[in-house]
Design an enzyme around this catalytic site. Sequence first.
Site, PDB file in Angstrom:
ATOM      1  N   HIS A  30       0.858  -1.185   0.000  1.00  0.00           N
ATOM      2  CA  HIS A  30       0.000   0.000   0.000  1.00  0.00           C
ATOM      3  C   HIS A  30       0.898   1.240   0.000  1.00  0.00           C
ATOM      4  O   HIS A  30       2.088   1.150   0.301  1.00  0.00           O
ATOM      5  CB  HIS A  30      -0.889   0.030   1.243  1.00  0.00           C
ATOM      6  N   ARG A 121     -10.652  -4.235  -5.645  1.00  0.00           N
ATOM      7  CA  ARG A 121     -10.646  -4.998  -4.399  1.00  0.00           C
ATOM      8  C   ARG A 121     -11.882  -4.688  -3.564  1.00  0.00           C
ATOM      9  O   ARG A 121     -12.312  -3.535  -3.469  1.00  0.00           O
ATOM     10  CB  ARG A 121      -9.402  -4.644  -3.587  1.00  0.00           C
ATOM     11  N   ASP A 246       3.194  -6.833   1.899  1.00  0.00           N
ATOM     12  CA  ASP A 246       2.102  -6.125   2.581  1.00  0.00           C
ATOM     13  C   ASP A 246       2.602  -4.858   3.278  1.00  0.00           C
ATOM     14  O   ASP A 246       1.959  -4.347   4.189  1.00  0.00           O
ATOM     15  CB  ASP A 246       1.369  -7.034   3.571  1.00  0.00           C
TER      16      ASP A 246
END
Length: 291
Positions: A30, A121, A246
């Site tokens: 992210h 998503r 992640d």
Amino acid sequence: MNTEPVLTYLPEPSQPAFRPPPGACDSHVHVFGPAARFPFAATRNFTPADAPAATLFSLHRKLGISRCVIVQSAVHGFDNSAVEDAISAGRGRYLGIALAPHDVPDAELRRLMAAGFRGVRFNFMKHLGQGATVQQAVTLTHRLAPLGMHLQVHFDSSLIHDLASVLKTSAVPVVIDHMGRVDARLGPDHADFRALCRLMEDPLFYVKVSGADRIDASPPHTYAHGAALARRLVESFPDRCLWGTDWPHPNHTHVPDDGALVDLLPTIAPTPELQDKLLVRNPQHLYQFPA
């Protein structure tokens, strides 16, 4: 909600001993902010410290990662601008996954695809609140299909038993985040992991073997149980597994060391052939990176 920024990543992770193969892709990260330029959504469940594209690029140079898929975070809501800006700065080596409402206009989907987004998503996680239903998400896939985009889903492991039958009707590939968020400490025979493996027998599905640190978060943080389940998935479904760090690790129990996560890769994918599929060929195929 506490508005004091929370630093969710190590500014100086360790240097991993394992060097990924050329063209390796971190398929799940992210970016947060910088908030002064890309404000966080009022609906966010916490306030992260800035984790901008420049910091991500620097991390990947250190880890030996040359490609990446940036997943829009709920802290930015449906405003995908921060990810879009990072994709542009990545010059073809960084692509994205958007967050969008289930009734997003076709024109916006076309714009997102052209900007480097390869899927949409949907979160079915209690801590992220309620959004679209799984049926609404699957209905959207009929509009994703002509664009070559796919569906990505993030859900509490207990939901797999209810979601599976609906997800199997998707018109596009379905990517399951973080090994279905199973509890790795319960082992491979637990009902949730067995349901995930049954779902993966359908060639429609991909799974991200990211999150060994999430599904096995107990100290001393060696993630052995999480890595064992990841290895089982990679060896059972070698053509439909993807891996990611992640980074910058939001909504976590602790701050993982990204270098240590890279050093799990030889355990998760123990042969050069499996490593090449997991890190290079599978993401190349699914995300349509430029040759």
